[in-house]
Scaffold this motif. Structure first.
Motif, short mmCIF file in Angstrom:
data_model
loop_
_atom_site.label_atom_id
_atom_site.label_comp_id
_atom_site.label_asym_id
_atom_site.label_seq_id
_atom_site.Cartn_x
_atom_site.Cartn_y
_atom_site.Cartn_z
N GLY A 146 -30.14 28.30 -52.49
CA GLY A 146 -31.61 28.84 -51.92
C GLY A 146 -31.54 28.89 -50.31
O GLY A 146 -32.58 28.95 -49.63
N VAL A 149 -32.26 34.49 -49.56
CA VAL A 149 -32.73 35.13 -50.52
C VAL A 149 -32.44 36.50 -50.92
O VAL A 149 -32.67 37.07 -51.84
CB VAL A 149 -34.24 35.52 -50.03
CG1 VAL A 149 -35.05 34.23 -49.98
CG2 VAL A 149 -34.55 36.21 -48.77
N GLY A 230 -29.25 33.05 -53.26
CA GLY A 230 -29.64 31.90 -53.17
C GLY A 230 -31.26 31.97 -53.84
O GLY A 230 -31.91 31.16 -54.59
N PHE A 231 -31.67 33.33 -54.13
CA PHE A 231 -32.98 33.45 -54.80
C PHE A 231 -32.45 33.33 -56.36
O PHE A 231 -33.45 32.19 -56.89
CB PHE A 231 -33.00 35.09 -54.92
CG PHE A 231 -34.63 35.37 -55.32
CD1 PHE A 231 -35.89 35.07 -54.19
CD2 PHE A 231 -34.92 35.69 -56.53
CE1 PHE A 231 -36.99 35.19 -54.81
CE2 PHE A 231 -36.35 35.97 -57.00
CZ PHE A 231 -37.40 35.65 -56.08
N VAL A 232 -31.49 33.77 -57.09
CA VAL A 232 -31.30 33.65 -58.32
C VAL A 232 -30.93 32.15 -58.58
O VAL A 232 -31.45 31.48 -59.46
CB VAL A 232 -30.05 34.55 -58.77
CG1 VAL A 232 -29.64 34.37 -60.06
CG2 VAL A 232 -30.51 35.93 -58.84
N ASN A 234 -31.31 29.47 -57.13
CA ASN A 234 -32.77 28.48 -56.85
C ASN A 234 -33.39 28.41 -57.97
O ASN A 234 -33.84 27.38 -58.71
CB ASN A 234 -33.57 28.83 -55.78
CG ASN A 234 -34.53 27.67 -55.21
OD1 ASN A 234 -35.57 27.42 -56.14
ND2 ASN A 234 -34.31 26.67 -54.47
N ILE A 235 -33.94 29.66 -58.56
CA ILE A 235 -34.75 29.90 -59.73
C ILE A 235 -33.92 29.31 -60.99
O ILE A 235 -34.74 28.79 -62.02
CB ILE A 235 -35.15 31.31 -59.93
CG1 ILE A 235 -36.36 31.82 -58.63
CG2 ILE A 235 -35.73 31.68 -61.23
CD1 ILE A 235 -36.64 33.00 -58.56
N ALA A 236 -32.72 29.82 -61.22
CA ALA A 236 -32.09 29.14 -62.30
C ALA A 236 -32.08 27.44 -62.30
O ALA A 236 -32.26 26.97 -63.28
CB ALA A 236 -30.30 29.60 -62.17
N ILE B 184 -39.05 31.50 -54.82
CA ILE B 184 -38.10 30.17 -54.53
C ILE B 184 -39.09 29.02 -53.82
O ILE B 184 -38.41 28.48 -53.15
CB ILE B 184 -36.87 30.49 -53.86
CG1 ILE B 184 -36.90 30.91 -52.68
CG2 ILE B 184 -36.09 31.30 -54.84
CD1 ILE B 184 -35.45 31.09 -51.93
N VAL B 232 -33.00 38.23 -62.63
CA VAL B 232 -33.67 36.89 -62.33
C VAL B 232 -34.10 36.06 -63.68
O VAL B 232 -33.76 35.26 -64.11
CB VAL B 232 -34.41 36.74 -61.28
CG1 VAL B 232 -35.19 35.22 -61.20
CG2 VAL B 232 -34.09 37.55 -59.95
N ALA B 236 -32.65 33.06 -65.73
CA ALA B 236 -33.65 31.87 -65.56
C ALA B 236 -33.36 31.54 -66.97
O ALA B 236 -33.56 30.14 -67.62
CB ALA B 236 -34.90 32.25 -64.97
N SER B 239 -30.05 30.16 -68.44
CA SER B 239 -30.09 28.75 -67.87
C SER B 239 -30.84 27.79 -68.64
O SER B 239 -30.49 26.62 -68.89
CB SER B 239 -30.57 28.53 -66.48
OG SER B 239 -29.64 29.66 -65.76
#
Lengths: 341, 341
Positions: A146, A149, A230-232, A234-236, B184, B232, B236, B239
């Motif tokens: 994260g 982005v 970092g976007f992916v 963090n969401i994962a 995020i 994403v 997600a 994961s």
């Protein structure tokens, strides 16, 4: 600075500030004689949480009059709060008074301040956040979680090099870590352009690159370092946290249903506890900010004493194995290879 | 075509082909008298799995000589296999011989073929894949789950409109669905440019937009439709699957440890079963391909009979509520609003 390791702690950071950081520091020192800790923040607030423990050369206070709020804009924190506990803790690293700092404060502000004060390593464009997550076979390191982005293929490649070096130096369970690039399918055709180009760069590197991995591979354990933007990332990570919470919720409710399920619940306590310990996020607390000319460890904002204690351990390890220097060296040697090809 | 609903099934698709699709069709018809099913594929292979069930106007075979492999390039499947079970099933929808089709085949090929044969709805640029996922308070719909690897803010906006319409028409538990945009962090400053611009578009729409949500919100249940790009969304989802698998692994191992934990395990069976049923991915099988001029339901490739059966139910519901027409209408009315402002 002596041969001992000194770590600066942002005592005011996180959801609980000194009420967590100070006891965590004391707990840490009870088991570790090689490290000196500096509590950075408002003296009064810190002293309230010392209890019977007295200050010494091993646990001292360094005053800082301001605090960065958890929702403060990074740019405002950076420009407006030059005497914040976060800023001063990082300054101590810059000035050589501490070997590393740990903060549970606002991630964006920590990132921006660390980058401004410590500067980036040569040939590293962007910092990245890396942490270990539990997996079926042990744990998997994931970056970026994260800090950024959007990432170009070059950034993803740098993340892979940094992640590989970090794991090589920090993780005694893993040598020559297997690097995977997070994608939405293992076939060559899938993925966006950045990922496809990063895949080529990694294929041509001397890293132990095993190719594309998918979201579930993070938790299977067939890969050691998973690289993504970092976007992916963090969401994962947050999605995984959400599922774990949901499962805990349904299990708890299930065991409460009637007398028999309650009995089963009591008998299952050791199993549940063993299992909770295995995937306890507190045992994974302490993400490393990679790519900086100094060691900065980010603790979860909601960390409790045990979790913050773990983050201090991470900082000690990173100092011990000299992470920034190893990363600088790793990036340089990978770049040389690319130039020579 | 009569008033009855007719659904074409790609009998050869998925990891198990007719050995799952045919029994699932038979099971479905045993409980449902309003639907006729067409099994599309190689007659011989299909007949092997009919058992004692005899073909009738309610369950008939439509021949197709080819099959799309699970790892086949979408472009090759589209150009080279015009008599594949997947293609013919979609053709039947195009020709008005079926109201919908269901396939467990290769997602990329299904997407490309459906888009080529059925065409997009007016003012929709990209198809999207939507499915419901379990949450603490029931379930949450998420799109896009992998139809696109990159999405502009306009695409994300269209996904939100389509998702809102789908849930309004298909999900009797939810009305005026709360739409969240995956990001995020909930602060205004976070996120990449596409997400920030989509946030503005959604704020100015008449959708029930509740703002940014994070990965864990999908599983908490405070939002009904979560919008994100396919890269994403897919990561997600995977994961989350990975974490669920890891937790199942550790629980199973924990209960096997010794006599007492085994006893606890036996007593806990009803709790575990209730819990498994709650989050059983088979009960969520059947993703809808949104944005097309026709109804196409994608079953998980590894779906078993129960799961494929559920995908047929989804197709019936989508026909019943006339999903494509409602989406076309919804997109048009949102666009009108944007023009009038």
């Amino acid at each position: 600075m002596t041969d001992r390791i000194t770590i600066a702690l942002d005592a005011m950071g996180g959801d609980f500030g000194p009420s967590v950081v100070v006891p965590a520091a004391i707990d840490f020192l009870k088991k570790d004689n090689d490290v000196d800790l500096i509590l950075v923040g408002r003296e009064e607030a810190i002293k309230q949480h010392l209890g019977q423990y007295s200050l010494s050369e091993h646990l001292r206070i360094h005053p800082a009059s301001e605090e960065v709020a958890m929702d403060e804009l990074p740019s405002r924190a950076l420009r407006g709060k030059k005497d914040s506990s976060m800023r001063v803790a990082i300054d101590l690293v810059k000035e050589g008074q501490a070997h590393a700092c740990v903060s549970a404060g606002n991630t964006g502000a920590l990132m921006a301040t660390a980058r401004f004060v410590l500067k980036m390593l040569p040939n590293v464009d962007r910092p990245a956040i890396i942490s270990a997550l539990p997996s079926i076979s042990g744990h998997t390191w994931v970056l970026d979680l994260g800090a950024n982005v959007e990432s170009t293929s070059d950034h993803l490649f740098q993340f892979a090099v940094m992640g590989s070096e970090l794991v090589n130096s920090l993780d005694e369970e893993i040598s020559n870590p297997r690097i995977g690039l997070l994608n939405i399918g293992q076939e060559e055709i899938k993925g966006n352009d950045q990922v496809k180009r990063a895949h080529e760069l990694l294929n041509n590197s001397s890293l132990n690159y095993i190719g594309y991995v998918e979201g579930d591979d993070v938790y299977c354990g067939d890969v050691d370092v998973v690289v993504t933007d970092g976007f992916v990332g963090n969401i994962a990570l947050k999605s995984a946290e959400g599922v774990a919470k949901m499962i805990a919720h349904y299990l708890k409710r299930g065991f409460k249903r009637n007398f028999f399920t309650k009995l089963a619940g009591v008998l299952a306590i050791p199993v549940m506890n063993g299992f909770k310990k295995k995937i306890d996020p507190r045992r994974y607390n302490g993400a490393t900010l990679l790519g900086l000319r100094g060691i900065v460890i980010k603790s979860h904002g909601g960390a409790d004493i045990l979790a913050f204690n773990h983050a201090i351990k991470m900082a000690k390890k990173a100092v011990h194995t000299n992470v920034p220097e190893r990363i600088a060296h790793g990036v340089e040697s990978q770049l040389e290879k690319r130039v020579n090809e």
